[in-house]
Design an enzyme around this catalytic site. Structure first.
Site, PDB file in Angstrom:
ATOM      1  N   TYR A 351      10.917 -67.407  57.218  1.00  0.00           N
ATOM      2  CA  TYR A 351      10.130 -68.234  58.149  1.00  0.00           C
ATOM      3  C   TYR A 351      10.526 -67.956  59.600  1.00  0.00           C
ATOM      4  CZ  TYR A 351       9.029 -72.537  60.762  1.00  0.00           C
ATOM      5  OH  TYR A 351       8.624 -73.437  61.719  1.00  0.00           O
ATOM      6  N   LYS A 355       8.439 -65.877  62.533  1.00  0.00           N
ATOM      7  CA  LYS A 355       8.085 -66.586  63.768  1.00  0.00           C
ATOM      8  C   LYS A 355       8.625 -65.819  64.989  1.00  0.00           C
ATOM      9  CE  LYS A 355       6.715 -70.539  64.347  1.00  0.00           C
ATOM     10  NZ  LYS A 355       5.382 -71.174  64.572  1.00  0.00           N
TER      11      LYS A 355
HETATM   12  N1  NAP Z   1       7.944 -79.507  61.674  1.00  0.00           N
HETATM   13  C1  NAP Z   1       9.023 -79.053  62.265  1.00  0.00           C
HETATM   14  O1  NAP Z   1      10.130 -79.589  62.082  1.00  0.00           O
HETATM   15  C2  NAP Z   1       8.932 -77.882  63.205  1.00  0.00           C
HETATM   16  C3  NAP Z   1      10.079 -77.525  63.922  1.00  0.00           C
HETATM   17  C4  NAP Z   1      10.009 -76.489  64.844  1.00  0.00           C
HETATM   18  C5  NAP Z   1       8.825 -75.822  65.022  1.00  0.00           C
HETATM   19  N2  NAP Z   1       7.729 -76.165  64.294  1.00  0.00           N
HETATM   20  C6  NAP Z   1       6.483 -75.423  64.545  1.00  0.00           C
HETATM   21  O2  NAP Z   1       5.523 -76.370  64.961  1.00  0.00           O
HETATM   22  C7  NAP Z   1       4.233 -75.956  64.523  1.00  0.00           C
HETATM   23  C8  NAP Z   1       3.580 -77.095  63.805  1.00  0.00           C
HETATM   24  O3  NAP Z   1       4.382 -77.469  62.707  1.00  0.00           O
HETATM   25  P1  NAP Z   1       3.966 -78.669  61.776  1.00  0.00           P
HETATM   26  O4  NAP Z   1       5.199 -79.320  61.341  1.00  0.00           O
HETATM   27  O5  NAP Z   1       2.895 -79.424  62.429  1.00  0.00           O
HETATM   28  O6  NAP Z   1       3.377 -77.865  60.545  1.00  0.00           O
HETATM   29  P2  NAP Z   1       2.457 -78.384  59.376  1.00  0.00           P
HETATM   30  O7  NAP Z   1       2.388 -79.853  59.343  1.00  0.00           O
HETATM   31  O8  NAP Z   1       2.875 -77.651  58.164  1.00  0.00           O
HETATM   32  O9  NAP Z   1       1.031 -77.842  59.823  1.00  0.00           O
HETATM   33  C9  NAP Z   1       0.732 -76.484  59.780  1.00  0.00           C
HETATM   34  C10 NAP Z   1      -0.701 -76.334  60.188  1.00  0.00           C
HETATM   35  O10 NAP Z   1      -1.029 -74.950  60.183  1.00  0.00           O
HETATM   36  C11 NAP Z   1      -2.252 -74.798  59.506  1.00  0.00           C
HETATM   37  N3  NAP Z   1      -2.384 -73.494  58.898  1.00  0.00           N
HETATM   38  C12 NAP Z   1      -1.561 -72.922  57.980  1.00  0.00           C
HETATM   39  N4  NAP Z   1      -2.065 -71.735  57.616  1.00  0.00           N
HETATM   40  C13 NAP Z   1      -3.206 -71.563  58.322  1.00  0.00           C
HETATM   41  C14 NAP Z   1      -4.172 -70.535  58.385  1.00  0.00           C
HETATM   42  N5  NAP Z   1      -4.061 -69.446  57.627  1.00  0.00           N
HETATM   43  N6  NAP Z   1      -5.228 -70.667  59.209  1.00  0.00           N
HETATM   44  C15 NAP Z   1      -5.363 -71.795  59.969  1.00  0.00           C
HETATM   45  N7  NAP Z   1      -4.487 -72.800  59.956  1.00  0.00           N
HETATM   46  C16 NAP Z   1      -3.424 -72.689  59.140  1.00  0.00           C
HETATM   47  C17 NAP Z   1      -2.217 -75.878  58.434  1.00  0.00           C
HETATM   48  O11 NAP Z   1      -3.525 -76.066  57.955  1.00  0.00           O
HETATM   49  P3  NAP Z   1      -3.804 -76.568  56.460  1.00  0.00           P
HETATM   50  O12 NAP Z   1      -3.685 -78.055  56.546  1.00  0.00           O
HETATM   51  O13 NAP Z   1      -5.177 -76.104  56.189  1.00  0.00           O
HETATM   52  O14 NAP Z   1      -2.776 -75.913  55.591  1.00  0.00           O
HETATM   53  C18 NAP Z   1      -1.676 -77.033  59.242  1.00  0.00           C
HETATM   54  O15 NAP Z   1      -2.705 -77.605  59.996  1.00  0.00           O
HETATM   55  C19 NAP Z   1       4.448 -74.722  63.677  1.00  0.00           C
HETATM   56  O16 NAP Z   1       4.158 -73.602  64.458  1.00  0.00           O
HETATM   57  C20 NAP Z   1       5.917 -74.762  63.328  1.00  0.00           C
HETATM   58  O17 NAP Z   1       6.428 -73.470  63.142  1.00  0.00           O
HETATM   59  C21 NAP Z   1       7.747 -77.188  63.402  1.00  0.00           C
END
Ligand code: NAP
Length: 609
Positions: A351, A355
């Site tokens: 992951y 990224k």
């Molecule tokens: N959560 C954390 O603790 C954390 C920490 C640091 C950084 N981040 C970063 O923050 C960002 C948001 O994270 P999050 O926690 O909100 O993630 P999340 O809840 O898992 O949401 C991921 C989103 O990406 C969409 N997605 C996945 N594959 C896709 C595709 N092929 N085409 C279009 N959309 C797609 C998903 O859509 P579906 O619903 O259709 O699957 C969902 O809307 C990410 O870039 C992650 O790397 C997160």
């Protein structure tokens, strides 16, 4: 890190938690706007951390090479202690970074920037992007339009997802209250669902709509990612992860290049793209092909013996790998391949490695497009807005927190003096908006990195966290199937796998009553032993997944992010604050985060107190 979902056979039974307090935070309207108040060397030694310094070539934000003292704080994997780490003493890893913040007046002008703007946001159904969308619509209802890329088979299905997963969710209750009967009309006038997929060429968007987006959009925000651990980060397939996390940003950058009015490309990355860097890690963009392995072993091993990272080569490798592997073995082999490639180059898992490559590709392709990279650490529930404790998904530390509360996990493998880097989702969003407005207005063709993290400014130490969990569950215990409160002991923290294993066995045997039964019924005792073995294996498996994070040797510097806060007006600080330094962890963990988890993630199941 991403989500870790535990299936029903795992150590968390789904119906054990009960509802605690309901947190509510009501918005007040002011003016026309709605507000809510509210490189060194890694040396594996036998247990003692030490700091080394050396000279290395490092890039600043504009990639001008600067030679600086870079340090590495050495964390022994076997010794597993950070007792000696004092943040103020950490030598910066990555050198100072420059930003374009100088010369700004006494306010950023965030609301002013949002007004009339058109956004294109990916990952809109995800945890973080939803908080971002809510905040934009609440603080500047005069934003023009927000295009949301949503995976769906057709427009109807995309509208349905937008309704169910965004508009009708509890997160938007403040906006619902503000707009009353016109809430739906307001939301539908602002949000435009776009059927698409970041893994497809032209993002899978139909041509006509793609042209409209290219004509109109001011800011692109890429929040889509494959964050799901599906049982573990080890289980993320290399081809899938590359497609979303590395190639996805490339496809978005192709759209960005067609945009006539684009002011900013904003990538949501993660602080853990820093891989196995050690010590105080600065907010510095990657150079293309840069590897952590090369930096960490700079002076020890001649460069020619260290692998260079060829991203195009990695993309080809993952795509062509299929041809050489039998179909039934492919998923597992793809997982192993990702992990092997990540580790080869100095990242802990597929992951964060994919990224990091995504960030590199953005920088390579951006030409004169202004880029902001947001690197949050572990994002947890909202601190204050739109109300405290909102959370989605069972993420990062949360499965452990919930298992512990249910009395199923009384110890864990973690450096007691290590630090868990956590930030609340609304602070990540506020910092993102501050960076967006700053660089969207400046429109300089540069790249700026913001780490939104707590480990340097306000470290949350694991042994303190254990104490806070104990405090919460002692006053608000979970309820067992017979309606009795579950009393939990203070969580024991183990820094050796052997001690942790012994503890798990003792604990599982005690809970199953196996010792007492052992002599009476051989068959029953065999069955119970198997159950114990399974639960011990599961706990060890969890600990294994977490190890790169529970013994993480890096601390994320956030000077750029702090500087953003300094140029905000007092009013902006109140409305878009992200003072991670000021978080009272005791209050946040015990009164906000865990109650939020129990309410929004466990949906009140099995909750008491
Ligand atoms: N959560 C954390 O603790 C954390 C920490 C640091 C950084 N981040 C970063 O923050 C960002 C948001 O994270 P999050 O926690 O909100 O993630 P999340 O809840 O898992 O949401 C991921 C989103 O990406 C969409 N997605 C996945 N594959 C896709 C595709 N092929 N085409 C279009 N959309 C797609 C998903 O859509 P579906 O619903 O259709 O699957 C969902 O809307 C990410 O870039 C992650 O790397 C997160």
């Amino acid at each position: 890190m991403g989500i870790l979902s535990l299936n029903s056979s795992s150590i968390i039974p789904s119906n054990l938690l009960r509802v605690t307090q309901k947190s509510d935070w009501c918005p007040v309207r002011r003016q026309a706007t709605v507000f809510c108040q509210g490189g060194g060397n890694v040396i594996k030694s036998s247990g003692v951390s030490s700091v080394l310094t050396e000279r290395s070539s490092l890039g600043s934000t504009d990639h001008a090479a600067t030679v600086m003292d870079a340090g590495s704080l050495v964390l022994s994997k076997n010794g597993k202690t950070q007792t000696e780490i004092v943040v103020k003493d950490l030598v910066p890893y990555g050198g100072a970074t420059s930003t374009t913040l100088k010369g700004l007046e006494d306010a950023i002008g965030i609301v002013k920037f949002l007004k009339g703007k058109k956004f294109f946001i990916t990952g809109a159904t995800g945890f973080l992007a939803k908080v971002l969308i809510e905040k934009i619509l609440r603080t500047e209802p005069d934003v023009d339009k927000i295009y949301l890329l949503i995976k769906a088979k057709n427009k109807q299905a995309a509208i349905k997802r937008m309704q169910n997963e965004i508009i009708n969710t509890e997160l938007f209750k403040c906006l619902r209250k503000t707009h009353g009967k016109s809430y739906q009309a307001f939301m539908l006038s602002k949000l435009v669902p776009v059927v698409g997929d970041i893994c497809e060429s032209n993002l899978g968007i139909e041509e006509e709509l793609s042209n409209v987006i290219a004509d109109e959009v001011d800011v692109i925000v890429n929040s889509a990612a494959n964050t799901t651990f599906d049982e573990s980060v080890w289980n993320l397939r290399y081809d899938t992860a590359i497609n979303i996390n590395t190639r996805g940003p490339c496809r978005l950058m192709a759209l960005a290049k067609k945009c006539k009015n684009l002011k900013l490309f904003l990538q949501i990355s993660t602080a853990y793209v820093n891989g196995q860097r050690q010590g105080r890690i600065m907010e510095r963009p990657f150079n293309i092909g840069e590897t952590i392995a090369r930096q960490n072993f700079l002076s020890k091993i001649p460069q020619k013996f260290l692998p260079t990272l060829d991203i195009e080569g990695e993309i080809k490798l993952s795509a062509n790998y299929e041809a050489n592997v039998e179909d039934n073995l492919l998923p597992q082999k793809m997982r192993e391949l990702g992990l092997e490639r990540a580790r080869r180059y100095g990242w802990q898992d597929t992951y964060v490695f994919t990224k990091a490559m995504g960030e590199m590709m953005i920088d390579k392709l951006r030409e004169d497009i202004p880029v902001v990279i947001i690197r949050p650490s572990v994002i947890e529930s909202t601190f204050r807005e739109p109300f405290p404790g909102w959370m989605e998904g069972n993420r990062m530390m949360d499965p452990i927190v919930l298992c512990y509360g249910k009395g199923q996990l009384t110890g864990f493998l973690v450096d007691p003096n290590g630090v868990l880097d956590v930030v609340p989702a609304d602070m990540v969003v506020n910092a993102t908006l501050a960076a967006m407005a700053t660089h969207g207005m400046a429109q300089k063709p540069d790249i700026n990195v913001y780490q939104i993290a707590s480990s340097v400014v306000n470290p949350l130490v694991f042994q303190d966290l254990a104490r806070l969990l104990y405090k919460h569950y002692s006053s608000s215990p979970c309820i067992d199937s017979k309606g009795r409160p579950i009393q939990v002991p203070l969580m024991k923290l183990f820094s050796s796998t052997e001690e942790f294993s012994d503890h798990l066995w003792r604990d599982a045997l005690q809970r199953s009553g196996l010792t007492a039964m052992a002599s009476s019924n051989q068959k029953v005792s065999q069955k119970l032993e198997n159950i114990c073995r399974k639960s011990v294996e599961q706990a060890k498996y969890l600990a294994n997944i977490y190890e790169p994070y529970t013994f993480y040797g890096g601390r994320f510097d956030s000077s750029n992010t702090q500087r953003l806060m300094e140029i905000m007006s007092e009013e902006e600080k109140r409305e878009f604050g992200f003072d991670v330094k000021g978080i009272d962890w005791e209050d946040y963990i015990t009164n906000v985060h865990i109650p939020g988890l129990r309410r929004h993630v466990m949906k009140g199941r099995g909750m008491g107190g």
